[in-house]
Design an enzyme around this catalytic site. Structure first.
Site, PDB file in Angstrom:
ATOM      1  N   ASP A   4       0.832  -1.207   0.000  1.00 25.99           N
ATOM      2  CA  ASP A   4       0.000   0.000   0.000  1.00 25.99           C
ATOM      3  C   ASP A   4       0.862   1.249   0.000  1.00 25.99           C
ATOM      4  O   ASP A   4       0.562   2.233  -0.677  1.00 25.99           O
ATOM      5  CB  ASP A   4      -0.917   0.003   1.226  1.00 25.99           C
ATOM      6  CG  ASP A   4      -1.898  -1.156   1.210  1.00 25.99           C
ATOM      7  OD1 ASP A   4      -2.780  -1.173   0.338  1.00 25.99           O
ATOM      8  OD2 ASP A   4      -1.777  -2.043   2.068  1.00 25.99           O
ATOM      9  N   CYS A   5       1.950   1.222   0.775  1.00 26.87           N
ATOM     10  CA  CYS A   5       2.853   2.368   0.837  1.00 26.87           C
ATOM     11  C   CYS A   5       3.509   2.603  -0.519  1.00 26.87           C
ATOM     12  O   CYS A   5       3.608   3.752  -0.982  1.00 26.87           O
ATOM     13  CB  CYS A   5       3.909   2.140   1.918  1.00 26.87           C
ATOM     14  SG  CYS A   5       5.047   3.529   2.132  1.00 26.87           S
TER      15      CYS A   5
END
Length: 472
Positions: free
Chosen positions: A256-257
């Site tokens: 996600d990052c």
């Protein structure tokens, strides 16, 4: 980019239950976990939205929420941090609970979930005004419902698609698709069984090129964990963007990052290669600072923001939590020279992480006068962060680093030059939590002022004065 970054996808509520396991249960050979703490945090698309918002980017989260307690807890966590646009949800959002011992997952319990309702007028307006779109697909229906609106979005702005094995394919024309190695392998195997074999770079290259052509995506970046990411445009000539360092922390949320950071970079005008590099660096730093389990939410809008990037604060907190020594130093670092590098390398050897507190451009101007800095703060921070001895950079706006030091609470504060410890203005601040100040010598004859004077003299054909100082 005029419009916001719109994050589209399935939101979750993640719960971490941490404890100690020192014995087995009497009725079964399973560990007994004595719970020490429990915390919840945004998960799925909501985590990607929060990570994007940490950069200062305006973010709208377009997701499906229900009326249950989990949805309400997520709304409270997001309030003031990201703008929320809701689709109806038949049920409540999924809750994923990790039971962790010594910061390592022992067991995960999943419950909840529902189907999103149809797209509404608000969703159409939001996507129509987006400056960039990140689809964080967790295979629970939001991306599927909004696909008719996402397809035309690719003609207006960059679309980044973070796929999931249970989700549908990305819409054609996506600027960047970001599967991890396992997702790329399973999807490619369904297209060509021979693609499932191998874990070498040549194998990842074939799979990435196959997926880029199959999805009709402008580019596919396969994330490879500690090895970085492999970027393909559908040919046999990929680009490998390696991780800046090996991170041994909790990898939960790293994908996600990566996707969020790449989407923010594209939203701000970066080319795809630059965006993937930003994603790789951000994901490595994220894992090193504790991953999603160590995430500190950005302050809600309207509250004073911390005077340093959240990543630096998280890193310092994580190092302290495991009993390590946090070292910090500060300065303008306008033209990085051998004196600076020697100081930073010496400072790094004093502890387990080194954070550089960097004066902003306005701060340098007030301290050094007109014409300074010679190098803007983004470039100064980038050069410092590229040094192997520097773990994080924290930019501060004030004339002194006192506020940022109170946020970091380093064990050791290092300055270079002709100071005495007693004369350091930071010594009194460090005493508030028992920190110590140290003075390390610069290499003689090195200074930014001297470099600037010699450069100016060379340009005019004169001999410039040599300075014996080594100021930042």
């Amino acid at each position: 980019m005029n419009g916001p970054l719109v994050v589209v996808g399935d939101s979750l509520l993640d719960v971490d239950v941490d404890g100690a396991a020192t014995r087995l249960a009497p009725d079964a050979p399973v560990p007994v976990v004595d719970v020490e703490s429990e915390r919840s945090r945004p998960g799925g698309a909501a985590l990607a939205a929060v990570l994007a918002a940490r950069t200062g980017q305006r973010v709208v989260l377009l997701t499906a929420l229900g009326r249950g307690e989990a949805s309400n807890r997520l709304r409270r966590a997001l309030a003031g941090r990201v703008e929320l646009a809701e689709l109806p949800l038949d049920g409540d959002i999924p809750v994923k609970t990790r039971i962790r011992v010594d910061e390592r997952p022992l067991l995960r319990i999943d419950r909840g979930g529902g189907r999103p309702g149809p797209a509404n007028g608000a969703a159409r307006r939001i996507l129509g005004s987006a400056g960039a779109v990140l689809v964080s697909d967790y295979g629970r229906g939001v991306a599927e419902v909004l696909t008719p609106l996402l397809t035309p979005a690719t003609r207006r702005c960059p679309v980044v698609w973070d796929p999931h094995p249970r989700g549908g394919p990305p819409v054609p024309g996506a600027r960047l698709v970001t599967p991890n190695a396992a997702e790329a392998r399973s999807t490619a195997a369904a297209l060509d069984a021979r693609s499932a074999a191998g874990d070498g770079l040549a194998d990842h290259t074939r799979r990435a090129a196959l997926l880029a052509r199959h999805w009709r995506a402008a580019a596919v970046a396969v994330t490879l964990g500690p090895r970085g990411a492999l970027l393909s445009r559908g040919t046999d000539s990929p680009i490998l963007l390696p991780a800046p360092h090996e991170a041994g922390g909790d990898p939960c949320g790293a994908g996600d990052c990566f996707a969020a950071s790449a989407a923010v970079a594209l939203a701000r005008g970066a080319i795809t290669e630059e965006a993937v590099h930003c994603g790789v660096v951000a994901a490595a730093d994220f894992v090193a600072s504790g991953g999603a389990g160590g995430l500190a939410l950005p302050p809600p809008a309207g509250r004073p923001a911390a005077p340093l990037p959240v990543r630096a604060a998280e890193l310092a907190a994580a190092v302290r939590a495991r009993g390590g020594t946090v070292v910090a130093t500060g300065g303008c670092f306008d033209l990085l020279h051998a004196g600076h590098v020697g100081l930073l390398e010496s400072a790094a050897r004093l502890g387990d992480c080194l954070v550089v507190c960097l004066n902003s451009d306005d701060s340098v101007r007030r301290l050094k006068g007109p014409g300074r800095p010679l190098t803007p703060v983004a470039d100064r921070a980038s050069v410092l962060a590229g040094l192997g001895c520097v773990d994080a950079v924290a930019v501060f706006e004030e004339d002194t680093p006192h506020a940022v030091l109170r946020e970091l609470r380093p064990d050791v504060w290092v300055k270079g030059g002709d100071y005495t410890v007693e004369a350091l203005p930071e010594a009194e601040v460090l005493a508030e939590w028992g920190g110590h100040a140290l003075v390390l010598p610069y290499l003689s004859g090195r200074s930014t002022t001297a470099l600037a004077e010699r450069a100016a003299a060379a340009g005019s054909g004169r001999s410039g004065p040599a300075s014996a100082g080594a100021g930042a």
